[in-house]
Design an enzyme around this catalytic site. Structure first.
Site, PDB file in Angstrom:
ATOM      1  CE  LYS A   8      -2.803   1.144   5.247  1.00 53.64           C
ATOM      2  NZ  LYS A   8      -2.646   0.501   3.943  1.00 53.64           N
ATOM      3  CB  SER A  33      -0.959   0.012   1.200  1.00 50.09           C
ATOM      4  OG  SER A  33      -0.245   0.017   2.417  1.00 50.09           O
TER       5      SER A  33
END
EC number: 3.4.21.53
Length: 350
Positions: A289, A244
């Site tokens: 996140k 990611s």
């Protein structure tokens, strides 16, 4: 005390005991929490640049281009208890997800960790390829053997590290091309693979076997595209896995290879997988996140388009979501921010 009262008291005590015992019973769920966030323009915990470029002119970079991570508790052999799961369900910073979301069935924790490491390695290579493609720097591709499956036709004939040059008479330059050529064959067909090992070419004759589902012809090799770059890029992030951070790695490489500060000195964070062509893909754990990014000081968060819906629903106060469809669009958005423009691609509803 009457018999009825005694029975009720005993029942209540037993219910309480069962509830207390049950709360500490392991459950097949995993708790996802905000993890560390690191500036790709800065240094790691050893004082080394996260992104180091040798053999090419580099330029000073300021501000932050932070990649974000998710940490977890639980998993096979270390399951969380019911009490921890219940507490996580009421905590906005935590997501409680089924165990198989992180640990697919029939895969050990070691296998999952190894896959995460492979994904991080591939994401770094894809990030470099995307950055150099954006900058119009020529690169070439090799098709390399990652592993060979025991008991399959290639076992003992092809080795990890071999470069696949051709399938029968057709030269190949990508894994996708090899896959396409193999798909045209039938199970039991002969196939000649030309490979390079130790600088020397050789031909290997094989007979295709059936895939585990019995539907496809295979020879039992796992392949990967290996890019050949004209200079060296080292990305050092320590014990972090997964794909990611690809977008943020690409942005850091572009920033270091071009004059001026891509961030304009701002604190930018983001996430997203990246393809060598520069397409940004979705990731998991977007809520955690964003929280990690905001706690670290970010004011702008680059968000993959397919994560926009979840991101808008959980956006922390003070964090602006900027949709990132491709590396090119993300760079244009940062340049617009530096120019004081506000007409940036945004997640709907943000």
């Amino acid at each position: 005390m009457s018999r009825r009262a005694a029975t009720l008291t005993l029942t209540s005590v037993l219910v309480l005991i069962f509830a207390l015992v049950g709360s500490f019973m392991p459950v097949p769920y995993v708790a996802l929490m905000p993890g560390p966030t690191s500036n790709t323009l800065g240094t790691n915990d050893k004082g080394q640049p996260l992104v180091k470029i040798d053999g090419r002119e580099v330029y000073p970079a300021t501000g932050h281009l932070n990649f974000t991570t998710v940490t977890y508790r639980g998993g096979p052999g270390a399951r969380i208890d019911l009490f921890t799961a219940l507490r996580g369900w009421v905590d906005d910073d935590v997501a409680i997800v089924p165990e198989e979301t992180i640990f697919p069935k029939n895969e050990s924790q070691q296998q999952v960790d190894e896959e995460n490491t492979r994904q991080m390695r591939d994401s770094q290579q894809n990030a470099e390829a995307a950055a150099l493609n954006h900058l119009k720097v020529p690169i070439s591709i090799q098709v390399l053997v990652d592993s060979v499956q025991k008991g399959k036709p290639a076992d003992g004939k092809i080795k990890p590290g071999d470069e696949i040059i051709a399938v029968d008479a057709t030269k190949v330059t990508s894994v996708a091309q090899v896959t396409e050529l193999m798909a045209k064959r039938k199970i039991g067909n002969p196939v000649t693979v030309t490979l390079k090992r130790g600088g020397a070419e050789q031909k290997v004759s094989l007979t295709t076997a059936a895939s585990p589902d019995g539907k496809r012809p295979v020879v039992g090799v796992v392949l990967g595209d290996q890019y050949k770059f004209p200079f060296k890029v080292d990305i050092s992030v320590g014990d972090i896995g997964g794909p990611s951070a690809g977008l943020m790695f690409s942005l850091a490489i572009v920033d270091k290879l071009t004059p001026g500060a891509l961030t304009g000195g701002k604190f930018i964070a983001g996430t997203g997988t990246i393809t060598p062509e520069g397409k940004v893909g979705p990731i998991g754990g977007i809520q955690q996140k964003m929280i990690a990014a905001r706690h670290a000081g970010a004011t702008v968060f680059l968000t993959p388009a397919d994560n926009c819906t979840d991101a808008v629903a959980a956006r922390p106060d003070g964090l602006r979501l900027v949709r990132a469809d491709t590396l090119d669009s993300a760079i244009k958005s940062l340049e617009s921010l530096n120019a004081g423009k506000n007409d940036l691609p945004a997640c709907p509803g943000s």
